[in-house]
Each structure stands twice: as structure tokens, then as C-alpha cells.
Design a protein around this motif. Sequence first.
Motif, mmCIF file in Angstrom:
data_model
loop_
_atom_site.group_PDB
_atom_site.id
_atom_site.type_symbol
_atom_site.label_atom_id
_atom_site.label_comp_id
_atom_site.label_asym_id
_atom_site.label_seq_id
_atom_site.Cartn_x
_atom_site.Cartn_y
_atom_site.Cartn_z
ATOM 1 N N VAL A 13 0.838 -1.199 0.000
ATOM 2 C CA VAL A 13 0.000 0.000 0.000
ATOM 3 C C VAL A 13 0.873 1.248 0.000
ATOM 4 C CG1 VAL A 13 -1.682 1.310 1.360
ATOM 5 C CG2 VAL A 13 -1.994 -1.134 1.047
ATOM 6 N N GLN A 14 1.977 1.222 0.733
ATOM 7 C CA GLN A 14 2.893 2.370 0.744
ATOM 8 C C GLN A 14 3.454 2.639 -0.650
ATOM 9 O OE1 GLN A 14 5.501 1.075 4.007
ATOM 10 N NE2 GLN A 14 5.052 3.027 5.014
ATOM 11 N N ARG A 21 1.419 10.579 -0.829
ATOM 12 C CA ARG A 21 1.780 10.637 0.593
ATOM 13 C C ARG A 21 1.679 12.035 1.175
ATOM 14 N NH1 ARG A 21 8.264 9.510 0.852
ATOM 15 N NH2 ARG A 21 8.866 11.384 -0.281
ATOM 16 N N GLU A 100 3.008 5.730 7.330
ATOM 17 C CA GLU A 100 2.952 4.282 7.574
ATOM 18 C C GLU A 100 1.733 3.916 8.416
ATOM 19 O OE1 GLU A 100 5.642 0.774 9.622
ATOM 20 O OE2 GLU A 100 6.646 2.579 8.890
ATOM 21 N N CYS A 103 -1.264 3.897 6.088
ATOM 22 C CA CYS A 103 -1.259 2.678 5.266
ATOM 23 C C CYS A 103 -1.652 1.459 6.096
ATOM 24 C CB CYS A 103 0.101 2.481 4.614
ATOM 25 S SG CYS A 103 0.493 3.746 3.389
#
Length: 193
Positions: A13-14, A21, A100, A103
Amino acid sequence: MAELVQEQQVKKVQRLLEGWRMALLPLKSVLLWEQQWHPCAILASVSILFFSIWLMDLSTLATFSVVGLILNFVDFIVPIISNTICGPNSWTGQKEKLFEEICRSIVIHYNKLLGNINAFYSMRENSPSMYYIISISMLCTLAWMASSINNIFLLYIFSTVVLLWPGIQQRGIFNTLMSLIKKTPKITTLKSD
């Protein structure tokens, strides 16, 4: 083992959201209502979008096409604007940690939704009568709603609830309402003689 799979999903997903982002950090704060005006901004944005769709009076297929075009344009332009406004030097370790967490939250909610769907379909094997009662009643209710209420309005209500839901959960509004409902006095029926 499950944690390893989840970590792999988070990394995937990142990678998928790498261009988004810088936009995801303020979007998270809006969805979680970190400012008092955020729910109004969400409601106004959704209302303007659906009011525009309603004014255009497009067919269903044309509406899906226009919404798809808008989503593609946003997916194209947001990473470009994010990278232009915020250079790579502005990305800090704290922002990376927050990215993070976002995500990870996406993966957790996706897996929870997938688990609920699998549990519902496993009812077909375990309790077929309950499965068919639930699925038939849900489908009949949806068919009745779709025939009685304008589909654009239904989609507007659904979109609004989905976008406001993270803030509702974060603020505990749903739990408060449910506790108030549980505390209401029960209405007793009078027995006739």
C-alpha cells in the motif's frame, strides 16, 4: 505469520500511495475532524459534487464516465501538485511514520471488511436459512429503496456517510448514540382485558 502478511500488505500500500503521501496527511486530519470546520468542508465538497452531477442531468453511464474522468484527473494532478509544493526535503521521519500509520490503518480496515464478507458468505455453508433470510431481505430493501428514492440522492447519502464515518468513529458519536438508545425506557404494551 499473520503479522508478516500484514506487513507485506502495508509495504504494498505504501508503494501504491507513494505519490499521494503528501496529500494523505492533510486528508487524514480532515477525515478525522481535527478541526471543527472539517465536517462542514466534507459535507460542502460532497454536496457541490453531487449538485453539479444533478444539474448536468446525465444518464447513469455518462455520470459514471464523468466521475471516472474526475477521479482520473485527481489521481494524475495530486501527485504533481504535492511534489511541486512540498519538495523531497520537507518529508521528515515523523511524516513517514504518520504515512505508515495511514497505510496500516487502510490495510487493517480492508482486512476487517474482507473478513466480514467472508464470514457472511461462510454462513451459506453453516447456516443457509439465515444466509438466505439476510441476503433476500437486504436485496428486497435495496430494490425498494432504489425504486422509491432518486439514485443520485442515495449515492449522495452513501458518500456523505462514508466520508463522515471516520470522524464519527474518532469522536465516539456513534457509540454515544447507541448508549443513549440502550438507555431509553422500554415501552410496555398494554394488555387488553
